[in-house]
Design an enzyme around this catalytic site. Structure first.
Site, PDB file in Angstrom:
ATOM      1  N   SER A 407       0.819  -1.210   0.000  1.00 31.45           N
ATOM      2  CA  SER A 407       0.000   0.000   0.000  1.00 31.45           C
ATOM      3  C   SER A 407       0.855   1.263   0.000  1.00 31.45           C
ATOM      4  O   SER A 407       0.432   2.297  -0.491  1.00 31.45           O
ATOM      5  CB  SER A 407      -0.887   0.050   1.243  1.00 31.45           C
ATOM      6  OG  SER A 407      -1.661  -1.109   1.350  1.00 31.45           O
ATOM      7  N   GLU A 440      -4.284   0.020  -9.066  1.00 33.73           N
ATOM      8  CA  GLU A 440      -3.189   0.960  -9.342  1.00 33.73           C
ATOM      9  C   GLU A 440      -1.997   0.137  -9.832  1.00 33.73           C
ATOM     10  O   GLU A 440      -1.535  -0.762  -9.139  1.00 33.73           O
ATOM     11  CB  GLU A 440      -2.796   1.718  -8.073  1.00 33.73           C
ATOM     12  CG  GLU A 440      -3.619   2.952  -7.800  1.00 33.73           C
ATOM     13  CD  GLU A 440      -3.147   3.704  -6.551  1.00 33.73           C
ATOM     14  OE1 GLU A 440      -2.721   4.843  -6.666  1.00 33.73           O
ATOM     15  OE2 GLU A 440      -3.216   3.118  -5.456  1.00 33.73           O
ATOM     16  N   ASN A 478      -3.801   6.462  -1.908  1.00 32.92           N
ATOM     17  CA  ASN A 478      -3.582   6.537  -0.463  1.00 32.92           C
ATOM     18  C   ASN A 478      -2.818   7.796  -0.072  1.00 32.92           C
ATOM     19  O   ASN A 478      -2.971   8.311   1.031  1.00 32.92           O
ATOM     20  CB  ASN A 478      -2.844   5.290   0.041  1.00 32.92           C
ATOM     21  CG  ASN A 478      -3.790   4.103   0.190  1.00 32.92           C
ATOM     22  OD1 ASN A 478      -5.012   4.281   0.182  1.00 32.92           O
ATOM     23  ND2 ASN A 478      -3.248   2.908   0.305  1.00 32.92           N
TER      24      ASN A 478
HETATM   25  P1  NAD Z   1      -3.220  -9.923   6.089  1.00 33.45           P
HETATM   26  O1  NAD Z   1      -2.519  -9.807   7.387  1.00 33.45           O
HETATM   27  O2  NAD Z   1      -4.683 -10.129   6.075  1.00 33.45           O
HETATM   28  O3  NAD Z   1      -2.580 -11.100   5.246  1.00 33.45           O
HETATM   29  C1  NAD Z   1      -1.199 -11.298   5.091  1.00 33.45           C
HETATM   30  C2  NAD Z   1      -0.988 -12.787   4.884  1.00 33.45           C
HETATM   31  O4  NAD Z   1       0.346 -13.006   4.459  1.00 33.45           O
HETATM   32  C3  NAD Z   1      -1.193 -13.608   6.153  1.00 33.45           C
HETATM   33  O5  NAD Z   1      -2.165 -14.593   5.893  1.00 33.45           O
HETATM   34  C4  NAD Z   1       0.176 -14.226   6.416  1.00 33.45           C
HETATM   35  O6  NAD Z   1       0.095 -15.533   6.927  1.00 33.45           O
HETATM   36  C5  NAD Z   1       0.789 -14.216   5.021  1.00 33.45           C
HETATM   37  N1  NAD Z   1       2.258 -14.187   5.028  1.00 33.45           N
HETATM   38  C6  NAD Z   1       3.067 -13.407   5.757  1.00 33.45           C
HETATM   39  N2  NAD Z   1       4.357 -13.660   5.444  1.00 33.45           N
HETATM   40  C7  NAD Z   1       4.350 -14.618   4.494  1.00 33.45           C
HETATM   41  C8  NAD Z   1       5.358 -15.294   3.770  1.00 33.45           C
HETATM   42  N3  NAD Z   1       6.637 -15.011   3.962  1.00 33.45           N
HETATM   43  N4  NAD Z   1       4.994 -16.224   2.862  1.00 33.45           N
HETATM   44  C9  NAD Z   1       3.688 -16.482   2.658  1.00 33.45           C
HETATM   45  N5  NAD Z   1       2.694 -15.878   3.308  1.00 33.45           N
HETATM   46  C10 NAD Z   1       3.020 -14.951   4.211  1.00 33.45           C
HETATM   47  O7  NAD Z   1      -2.819  -8.605   5.277  1.00 33.45           O
HETATM   48  P2  NAD Z   1      -3.589  -7.932   4.040  1.00 33.45           P
HETATM   49  O8  NAD Z   1      -4.554  -6.952   4.572  1.00 33.45           O
HETATM   50  O9  NAD Z   1      -4.032  -8.997   3.118  1.00 33.45           O
HETATM   51  O10 NAD Z   1      -2.429  -7.090   3.366  1.00 33.45           O
HETATM   52  C11 NAD Z   1      -1.437  -7.687   2.549  1.00 33.45           C
HETATM   53  C12 NAD Z   1      -0.730  -6.616   1.758  1.00 33.45           C
HETATM   54  O11 NAD Z   1      -1.680  -5.920   0.979  1.00 33.45           O
HETATM   55  C13 NAD Z   1      -0.043  -5.551   2.585  1.00 33.45           C
HETATM   56  O12 NAD Z   1       1.126  -5.143   1.922  1.00 33.45           O
HETATM   57  C14 NAD Z   1      -1.060  -4.432   2.619  1.00 33.45           C
HETATM   58  O13 NAD Z   1      -0.463  -3.167   2.835  1.00 33.45           O
HETATM   59  C15 NAD Z   1      -1.631  -4.533   1.240  1.00 33.45           C
HETATM   60  N6  NAD Z   1      -2.981  -3.974   1.054  1.00 33.45           N
HETATM   61  C16 NAD Z   1      -3.953  -4.134   1.990  1.00 33.45           C
HETATM   62  C17 NAD Z   1      -5.222  -3.622   1.787  1.00 33.45           C
HETATM   63  C18 NAD Z   1      -6.329  -3.821   2.780  1.00 33.45           C
HETATM   64  O14 NAD Z   1      -7.347  -3.113   2.690  1.00 33.45           O
HETATM   65  N7  NAD Z   1      -6.213  -4.747   3.706  1.00 33.45           N
HETATM   66  C19 NAD Z   1      -5.496  -2.952   0.586  1.00 33.45           C
HETATM   67  C20 NAD Z   1      -4.498  -2.832  -0.385  1.00 33.45           C
HETATM   68  C21 NAD Z   1      -3.234  -3.353  -0.127  1.00 33.45           C
END
Ligand code: NAD
Length: 695
Positions: A407, A440, A478
């Site tokens: 993000s 994006e 963002n």
């Molecule tokens: P989340 O915590 O729900 O999920 C992250 C997942 O990654 C977890 O299930 C974890 O077990 C897994 N993980 C961590 N390290 C790992 C590895 N080394 N190998 C494999 N799996 C691994 O987080 P999220 O909300 O899904 O966010 C993920 C990314 O997306 C972040 O970079 C976040 O900034 C971005 N993002 C989030 C949103 C949102 O609204 N939540 C929107 C856009 C972007």
């Protein structure tokens, strides 16, 4: 006769062909050609005429190249009336689509046949107007008031079969539309059928209670958008007065809509959506083939991204940290797919095929060797992302695109963790990733144009609206969000309540206010962002200390039933909480602020000024290449009201200088936060617009 409409007399049947590629739009030549063809038919020996469209559809609608230009005769209502007044029967034979003016032409005909696959609709309100050539008067006479309201206020087309059930067309034909039309015409000749003008059909009786209920429901849903209400009024007129009076009322409503700024906003949105993917840097560059996707991380985003890819026929290999997490990810995806089946978006057997063949959720990176694109969606931590990308560099095949869903983080730095930074790009999806339309595409320093082209092609395949962004903290969306959110926080500090701010912005047209959005996303996200940026904090930054207090109290939003709002059985959508106001009042005291009142108008002006100002910076720095990229981002990812066209269009509509001058005035209180963006200042000085930079 104009070359775009052909007339041919085939013994007893005349064939009128609208032939104006690509969509047989109703430009002046087509309109004049139709009138001429009807006149020729009347003078001809043929006894019945069939109107049909050459190419892939009947008639797509108005000619968008005539938008904003002075109208030229014959007008569309005159053409439709002329067809209807024809002294011999006319059949419309519909295939592909009959939309807007196209459907109105068909309603001017006396008989209608449609072949399977045809879509019939009145989408005018999507462009801020209403059907203006009798659609609101003729449709209810054929389908009843309720179905006509549905068609004209939502703009959603109905399929041929449904159109027959509704009575919009007389029958479902087979094969080519012209053949179906000829067969129907033969039959009508056999019956000695006469012209059957829709205007002569009795209108449905006026049902005031139904219209009132519909109007109330629409008002609630529309948040200030006016065209669907005008369409409703015109349809009501059909049930209250004679045909010609009704037509006059339709015209009056139509002209009123032509004058609204909302129409300009919706047309702007329509055009920029078509322009956003046109980028010189990828013109003529072939994207790489993509059929297999890898996803790392199966949390909120990863599971959504996997779902989006599966729904569009791609195979997905999802990698999680352990078996348990992989199982959880699979369960989430199964739930998403089940919801798609329930909504009729996915067939059950297709779902079963996906689950047994197209999806695998695993724990080892080696399974990613065949993936064409790999999207990383692990925790938002530079260290974790770098580790993941080093692994991807090891396992991915040559030519695989390595994408991050970060993000905020620096994608140039992430790319350096690999030996192939030219293959690294940002694919920033929005939550829920299988629902939200915005993508994006964040192009890093070393990203190869072919990789950017591949990202855009993938976005299209996934049904997304893709916007090109450059690398900075928060990219386009963002980054702008954090600025206007700060402006909202400042208003809280100065005396506005979060509830008043949310309401003022809902009334402006956002589906939710910023504090409702905060509660929905989770207040921990904002807290983490503030922590992450703590070392960049300036001594003059005005800090929303109450937000930290809410976090520390475990008030994380909807997921804990408490955030800015209280969520319980009585108020599942949240109700204000006096305790929050007390917490805020304490923070004001601590910061030595004497609260003052805000009007709703001032709230909107400050919020929008902050949004426009940061948008101008984002454009000037090249993070967004054009103002339209900002507008598309805010429209598709941040709930910006479509009828206002996006923040850049809003600024143009208000007058760029007006916004600049407001900011100058706000700067007299706080010249740390409120600094006029140089681009905004320049445009204001030149009496110019953001639109002038769209190319
Ligand atoms: P989340 O915590 O729900 O999920 C992250 C997942 O990654 C977890 O299930 C974890 O077990 C897994 N993980 C961590 N390290 C790992 C590895 N080394 N190998 C494999 N799996 C691994 O987080 P999220 O909300 O899904 O966010 C993920 C990314 O997306 C972040 O970079 C976040 O900034 C971005 N993002 C989030 C949103 C949102 O609204 N939540 C929107 C856009 C972007």
């Amino acid at each position: 006769m104009a070359g775009t409409v052909h007339f041919e007399s085939r013994d007893r049947i005349a064939v009128i062909t609208v032939d104006h590629a690509p969509v047989n739009a109703l430009g002046r030549d087509v309109r004049a050609g139709l009138v001429e063809a009807i006149e020729r038919f009347e003078a001809d020996a043929a006894e019945i005429a069939v109107i049909h469209g050459a190419g892939r559809l009947f008639i797509g609608g108005a000619d968008i190249s005539e938008f904003g230009k002075p109208p030229q005769a014959p007008s569309l209502p005159d053409v439709v009336n002329r067809i209807e007044a024809c002294t011999k029967p006319v059949v419309a034979a519909i295939h592909g689509a009959a939309l807007g003016g196209g459907l109105e032409i068909a309603l001017g005909a006396h008989y209608r046949v449609a072949v399977p696959g045809a879509q019939l609709g009145l989408p005018e309100t999507k462009l801020g107007v209403i059907p203006g050539a009798g659609g609101t008067q003729r449709a209810p006479r054929l389908v009843g008031a309720e179905a006509a309201i549905e068609m004209a206020t939502t703009g959603t087309p109905v399929a041929a079969q449904k159109a027959v059930e509704l009575g919009l067309v007389d029958r479902l034909g087979e094969g080519e539309a012209l053949d179906a039309g000829l067969a129907y015409a033969e039959e009508l000749l056999g019956q000695g059928a006469a012209p059957r003008p829709v205007r002569d059909i009795a209108a449905p009786a006026h049902d005031a209670a139904m219209f009132d209920a519909r109007r109330a429901a629409l008002k609630k849903k529309l948040r200030g958008e006016v065209a669907p209400l005008a369409a409703l009024d015109a349809i009501e007129a059909a049930t209250k007065m004679g045909f010609d009076e009704g037509l006059a009322e339709e015209r009056r409503q139509f002209m009123k809509m032509m004058e609204t700024p909302q129409r300009a906003g919706l047309i702007h949105a329509f055009f920029i959506e078509r322009k956003v993917a046109k980028l010189p840097e990828i013109e003529g560059i072939s994207p790489r083939d993509v059929s297999a996707i890898g996803v790392i991380g199966g949390g909120t985003m990863g599971a959504g991204i996997a779902t989006a890819a599966l729904l569009r026929g791609l195979t997905v290999t999802l990698v999680e940290r352990d078996e348990e997490a992989a199982g959880r990810a699979r369960a989430t995806i199964e739930k998403n797919l089940a919801a798609a089946v329930k909504r009729g978006k996915l067939k059950e057997d297709k779902r079963d095929a996906i689950l047994s063949g197209a999806l695998s959720c695993v724990t080892g990176y080696d399974a990613l060797g065949q993936a064409d694109v790999i999207v990383e969606a692990v925790f938002e931590s530079m260290d974790v992302k770098k580790e993941v990308f080093a692994e991807l560099d090891r396992v991915a095949k040559p030519g695989a695109v390595l994408a991050t869903n970060t993000s905020y983080l620096d994608i140039d730095e992430i790319a350096q963790a690999t030996s192939r930074p030219e293959d690294v790009i940002g694919l920033h999806f929005f939550s829920p990733a299988h629902v939200m339309k915005l993508l994006e595409v964040v192009v890093a320093d070393k990203t190869a144009p072919e990789v950017t082209a591949t990202a855009f092609a993938l976005g299209k395949k996934l049904g997304k609206v893709s916007v090109r962004a450059g690398v900075c903290d928060g990219f386009i969306g963002n980054r702008i969000l954090s600025h206007y959110r700060a402006a909202a926080d400042h208003m809280i500090l100065d005396g506005a309540s979060p509830y008043q701010i949310d309401k003022a912005l809902r009334d402006f047209g956002f589906p939710m206010g910023p504090y409702q959005v905060g509660d929905l996303a989770g207040l921990d996200i904002g807290y983490m962002t503030r922590q992450r940026k703590a070392d960049q904090r300036h001594e003059r930054d005005r800090y929303p200390g109450w937000a930290d207090t809410l976090y520390e109290m475990g008030r994380l939003g909807q997921k804990t039933q408490r955030g800015y709002y209280i969520y319980d059985e009585d108020s599942p959508r949240g109700r204000p909480d006096p305790e929050v106001e007390e917490i805020i009042a304490k923070e004001r005291e601590k910061q030595g602020v004497t609260p003052r009142d805000f009007t709703d108008a001032e709230i909107v002006e400050r919020y929008m000024a902050a949004m426009v100002n940061e948008s101008a910076r984002v454009v000037e720095e090249g993070i967004a290449q054009r103002p339209l990229d900002v507008d598309v981002t805010l429209l598709y990812g941040y709930g910006f009201p479509r009828h206002r066209g996006g923040p850049m269009h809003y600024a143009d509509a208000q007058g760029v200088a007006t916004i600049r001058d407001r900011i100058k005035q706000y700067a007299t209180e706080d010249d740390h936060f409120w600094k006029v963006a140089p681009l905004l200042d320049r445009l204001a000085d030149q009496d110019s617009t953001f639109a002038s930079l769209n190319g």
